[in-house]
Enzyme design. Sequence first.
Site, PDB file in Angstrom:
ATOM      1  N   ALA A  12       7.915  -2.388 -41.931  1.00 24.70           N
ATOM      2  CA  ALA A  12       8.001  -3.387 -42.996  1.00 24.70           C
ATOM      3  C   ALA A  12       6.686  -3.791 -43.646  1.00 24.70           C
ATOM      4  CB  ALA A  12       8.693  -4.640 -42.460  1.00 24.70           C
ATOM      5  N   ASP A  72      11.481   2.760 -44.862  1.00 25.75           N
ATOM      6  CA  ASP A  72      10.372   3.104 -45.758  1.00 25.75           C
ATOM      7  C   ASP A  72       9.286   3.668 -44.850  1.00 25.75           C
ATOM      8  OD1 ASP A  72       9.073   3.068 -48.379  1.00 25.75           O
ATOM      9  OD2 ASP A  72       7.756   1.560 -47.491  1.00 25.75           O
ATOM     10  N   GLY A  97       6.471  -6.547 -48.764  1.00 29.55           N
ATOM     11  CA  GLY A  97       6.969  -6.677 -50.131  1.00 29.55           C
ATOM     12  C   GLY A  97       8.441  -6.334 -50.243  1.00 29.55           C
ATOM     13  N   LYS A  98       8.846  -5.203 -49.650  1.00 30.80           N
ATOM     14  CA  LYS A  98      10.251  -4.796 -49.704  1.00 30.80           C
ATOM     15  C   LYS A  98      11.117  -5.733 -48.854  1.00 30.80           C
ATOM     16  CE  LYS A  98       9.022   0.060 -50.422  1.00 30.80           C
ATOM     17  NZ  LYS A  98       7.565  -0.100 -50.136  1.00 30.80           N
ATOM     18  N   ASP A 116       7.154  -3.982 -37.404  1.00 34.82           N
ATOM     19  CA  ASP A 116       5.960  -3.177 -37.613  1.00 34.82           C
ATOM     20  C   ASP A 116       5.188  -3.140 -36.305  1.00 34.82           C
ATOM     21  OD1 ASP A 116       4.524  -1.985 -40.255  1.00 34.82           O
ATOM     22  OD2 ASP A 116       3.037  -2.459 -38.700  1.00 34.82           O
ATOM     23  N   CYS A 174       6.171   7.165 -50.131  1.00 30.96           N
ATOM     24  CA  CYS A 174       5.305   7.162 -51.315  1.00 30.96           C
ATOM     25  C   CYS A 174       4.440   8.416 -51.303  1.00 30.96           C
ATOM     26  CB  CYS A 174       4.449   5.895 -51.374  1.00 30.96           C
ATOM     27  SG  CYS A 174       3.407   5.621 -49.926  1.00 30.96           S
ATOM     28  N   ASP A 176      20.581  -1.024 -23.124  1.00 36.92           N
ATOM     29  CA  ASP A 176      21.440  -2.018 -22.465  1.00 36.92           C
ATOM     30  C   ASP A 176      22.415  -2.583 -23.496  1.00 36.92           C
ATOM     31  OD1 ASP A 176      22.649  -4.015 -21.060  1.00 36.92           O
ATOM     32  OD2 ASP A 176      20.825  -5.172 -20.643  1.00 36.92           O
ATOM     33  N   PRO A 222       3.406  -4.303 -45.780  1.00 36.44           N
ATOM     34  CA  PRO A 222       3.017  -5.719 -45.704  1.00 36.44           C
ATOM     35  C   PRO A 222       4.128  -6.716 -46.051  1.00 36.44           C
ATOM     36  CG  PRO A 222       2.280  -4.811 -47.780  1.00 36.44           C
ATOM     37  CD  PRO A 222       2.927  -3.675 -47.038  1.00 36.44           C
TER      38      PRO A 222
END
Length: 469
Positions: free
Chosen positions: A255, A334, A259-260, A278, A384, A313, A257
Amino acid sequence: MTEVLLFPQNMSIFPRICLKPEVAEHLKSVFLNKEILTAVGHQEVEHRFQNLLLCLSHPPLHTCVRASTHLAPLEEIRSKLQEELSQQTSSDSSASVQILSHPQVPDVLLLPVDGPRRVEQLSSEVVVGAQCGNAVLRGAHVFAPGIVASPKYMKVGDVVSVFSDLEGRCTRGALSFQGNKVFVGNGVAEMDRSSIFCTDEHPRGVGVRMVEPLYRSPSFDGVLPSLAFLQNFPSVVVGHVLGPRPGERILDMCAAPGGKTCHIAALMGDQGEVVALDRIRNKIARIRQNAETLQLQSIKAYCFNGIQAVSSDLTQQTQGPPFPPESFDRVLLDAPCSGLGQRPTMASTWSLKEICSYPPLQRKLFHAAVRLLKKGGVLVYSTCTVTLAENEEQVAWALSSFPCLTLQQQEPHIGAEGMLGAGLSCEQLRLLQRFSPELSWDQTDASVPLQCRADRDTIGFFIAKFLKS
């Protein structure tokens, strides 16, 4: 200040992106694969590849702003942004701020970039890191941590030329640098040299305020932080393709920084739960900071490796990771990637081994994503970068590895279809979305509306959407 003249629109002022020879050869083999050569012909494919290398070193000629329409109507945000940015150009009677909405993406505002401009270089030089130089080309001022060299007696108010150190070889604190560098514009020093280098504390704030950049676009430093979020256009599109709905539980696997992540929460009206993962701890703080700034309460961020996010589990009931299988209505992967679609990037020091290390990592994340997704749920995979191995070949692998996955139509579909070379059918390629700036790089028709140019003149980006049956 020196006289500023304009280059013709889309004129190349930087050389092609500098890659290690083995990386350049690998990338060329990707773009000149047999499927494409048969369909388009060698001359056209070679032209597209050279355009790719050229456009990657230049910034897009628009700034994309994602408006926080969960907090205010788009027109209200546009009006406030117009007022804020007009104050930046009040001293320049010839300058005006044009802000346009996008006809297909309802929370996007577009601002044209003025450039490339002809700016006279000065004898007094400041050298900044490549990342800082790229930010300057997209409208930022030079922040003190990005400065690596300056004149010996630089003081506040000095007018200086700013150069970007492309290969990271300039020694911090140097007085000059003769290595591989490019000129990005002129500015006025906001700090003395001693305040930048001769202190035990890390310097903060603007070190050089850009007044004659090669590409002029508004600075968003401190401008409507809760209402206007700078984001690359395809990165906004991917949130809409995911299609989040209020009340759902959604996972953003990689995730930072954020933004999405924040866009997903905003599209849900902040109703539901968005879990952001992250593996780097200090990046989690950035996600939480962005969520707080954008006034979003539905985001829960965890420092956790997405590969290990599935719990063995099945009785586990904890809120955080790892999660039981089929815990999420939608998953955004992403993925970490080679980033060869980012613009502007004038040089990459990555080896071929480093670039080829990403597909195995992406597949491990893909395995976890499919397990975490509910039946009937949506998985969106994006990167990207521009390689086949990280994009279309991953789609072909996923379809053969997971019979439960089927490709879905994307809405909106603004980029080009998928690239030939991975053995996918024409129908499958049409369902993919690849933003390919090289396809329109040398098209200079100024009569084309900005919104249409912005659809093409983007970073390189790839999106695939799957349904789990």
